[in-house]
Design a protein around this motif. Sequence first.
Motif, PDB file in Angstrom:
ATOM      1  N   ARG A 108     -33.385  15.086  65.930  1.00 47.75           N
ATOM      2  CA  ARG A 108     -34.772  15.512  65.774  1.00 47.75           C
ATOM      3  C   ARG A 108     -35.665  14.416  65.195  1.00 47.75           C
ATOM      4  N   GLY A 110     -35.877  11.469  66.264  1.00 47.27           N
ATOM      5  CA  GLY A 110     -36.221  10.501  67.305  1.00 47.27           C
ATOM      6  C   GLY A 110     -35.225   9.389  67.455  1.00 47.27           C
ATOM      7  N   LEU A 178     -38.838  14.993  67.469  1.00 54.43           N
ATOM      8  CA  LEU A 178     -38.339  15.189  68.826  1.00 54.43           C
ATOM      9  C   LEU A 178     -37.991  16.664  68.990  1.00 54.43           C
ATOM     10  N   CYS A 181     -35.160  17.586  75.010  1.00 53.68           N
ATOM     11  CA  CYS A 181     -34.626  16.454  75.758  1.00 53.68           C
ATOM     12  C   CYS A 181     -33.735  16.954  76.879  1.00 53.68           C
ATOM     13  N   VAL A 192     -37.347  12.740  76.931  1.00 54.67           N
ATOM     14  CA  VAL A 192     -37.501  13.295  75.585  1.00 54.67           C
ATOM     15  C   VAL A 192     -38.952  13.712  75.395  1.00 54.67           C
ATOM     16  N   PHE A 194     -41.904  15.324  72.334  1.00 55.56           N
ATOM     17  CA  PHE A 194     -42.154  15.298  70.901  1.00 55.56           C
ATOM     18  C   PHE A 194     -43.183  16.346  70.502  1.00 55.56           C
TER      19      PHE A 194
END
Length: 771
Positions: A108, A110, A178, A181, A192, A194
């Motif tokens: 999470r 990134g 994030l 995905c 991905v 965000f």
Amino acid sequence: MNFRFQNLLGAPYRGGNVVVAEDATLLSPLERTFPDCAATVTSLNWSPDSKYLLAGSKDLTVRLFSLDKSKEGRRPFVFSGHREAIVGAFFSLDKKSGKVVRVYSVSRDGAIFTWNLDQSSDFDEPLSPGTPEQGASIDDLDNFSRKRKNLEESEILLNKRKWELAKKDLFMQAPARLTACDYHNELDMVVVAFSNGVFGLYQMPDFVCIHLLSISREKITTAVFNRLGNWLTFGCAKLGQLLVWEWRSESYILKQQGHYFDVNCVSYSPDSQMLATGADDNKVKVWTVSSGFCFVTFSEHTNAVTAVHFMANNHCLLSASLDGTVRAWDLFRYRNFRTFTTPTPRQFVALASDQSGEIICAGTLDSFEIFVWSMKTGRLLDILSGHEGPVHGLMFSPTNAILASSSWDKTVRLWDVFEGKGAVETFPHTHDVLTVVYRPDGKQLACSTLDGQIHFWDPIDGVVMYTIEGRRDIAGGRLMTDRRSAANSSSGKYFTTLCYSADGSYILAGGSSKYICMYDIADQVLLRRFQITRNLSLDGVLDFLNSKNMTDAGPLDLIDDEDSDGEEGITKQTRDTLGYDLPGSKPNRGRPVVRTKCLKIAPTGRSWAAATTEGVLTYSVDESFVFDPTDLDIDVTPEAVEVALSEGQKQRALILSLRLNEDSLIKKCIFSVNPSDIPVVASSIPFKYLQRLMEAFADLLESCPHLEFSLQWCQELCKTHGHFIQQNSRSLLPALRSLQKAITKLHQDMTDICSSNEYLLQYLCATGTKI
């Protein structure tokens, strides 16, 4: 993204167990249970051979499980090192051998970790099984057979092999988190998304950024590849947004946005081809019923939209709002051309107009009055007073200018708006009246009351004709806060919205329940109950609650999860800075309750729509009412059309060509049909391809010499699909006009030819000369 497994009682499972069943059905035999995860499981991914499972968890680890039941396959391999919860974990295959060689794990914060399988490692190679000892048990013999089989197949469990962290890559989108995905194995690409609305497409394992774009300012909650990998699909739950993007050409395939708060009201256009919706997000949207696409959004209201109404001319839409305005929208120019207001601000919750479209009426929540305006001038003509409670239902009689209103003061009143005499008749009830509707012929009036009954009145004689007791029928599931069972609870057992059928023989009723009830009026019997949802994220869906989810602090589902994604943005900022929520904000205090807010039946009587907590649901009696935006698959090719033609399957070949939408193939398939088979083939054409086929014949009539053949096709299409063409004349109008233009031009040309040859034809007939 949280995966919540459901047990047989239907209660959400918050543990860290991974449950594997033999197939997708709920009652299938349980295959394995892996209790290794220490927190909620957030992602699952199967290996291509279905022998291994990757499970990501909020405990910051990814575990590799094997379905092998031997001792070697019980303990998972643990991928650790992430600093936040896992969002996704994926297997990566070698393109030549097809074996798993790599694992990607995404967290999470990134970060994406690449784990490589050490092919040279043999530290856990299975040893030679040797020979079983004499007197060995049955279990020992089974273990010996399994080891020998594994040795013969040279299989080594992936969870027993050595995995190495090859590298760590960062997406560099801090402070955003994030949120979604996906991975496409054949392309070896990762997409991905965000919390700030940005998404990225990366080529792995080199971590090369192909695209990095922003589609909104809100959190993207879903990001997936299609099967071929050429389309990316994104979803934004807060905005109700769906976007399909073709990454190679960088173009949008589909872009739709629904309401991102509850839908309060719906209304069909007089021709049943459009559907208008109003919601708590202050927006009015107009949708095409046949395709399910929104083609215009009006956002001038500054508060929740509570009622929408189409005018009889089909080109004007009215909407009422809690912001104190009633607005009229032009559906040709897509603009607000008139706004109706009151001397002092009022909150409107009901809306109606007479059949001529000259008078507009709106009921209020705060002043208990009904305001009357002129549509032409926009002036306030009258204020109807008399109710002693909020006016929640308004409807003009379909046959005259009598207005019916329902109020929480336990009355239904009839008003003669044009004469200005005030209330001409009052129908008293023993409980609050929640809504009122007229039968399409104007000879009956239905209203629902707080005690769960539906009363049917004769508006001329002022007597009750029928009464339906609906408390047991509308009773839904049990709320999380209820201390009584669903059967003994009295909350929500009443109807808040009613709608007559087109012929007036039955009535639909809905309310704060998971059911919509259909009643036969003459016999006062329940015909059918429609369950609008089985979504356990909504309250009131379950009939029985799971006692395991009860804690000393109350139901487990009502306790705020401090680690959830809801902390992002202004909510978390406010809590960290001030220690409490700002006034007017909506903190998470539980789940929304399932309910039906509005019901409308199409004027044609072939479909009806319901505004619910699940969105707008549309039901139809026509089997052809199916929306399929992507009709292509791998089997639909020009070669498949040629094969169908060579095998004499003219009907299948024509449908395949229509799915491909290639003009030359469509015309080739049309001419392959024998004239005697035209009626059979025309009747088998699906409705969704009718417009494309009409466009093809419009082109053929202008350039093809086979006039009789083309005209016979057009005649059979109109005879067979006449009802559908009449219902969808708005969407088919361009094709119908092109067809009419071609036929008209052809008729004129034939008329000129016959006129110039009229005397020659007469001479030949008189002389009897054979041509």
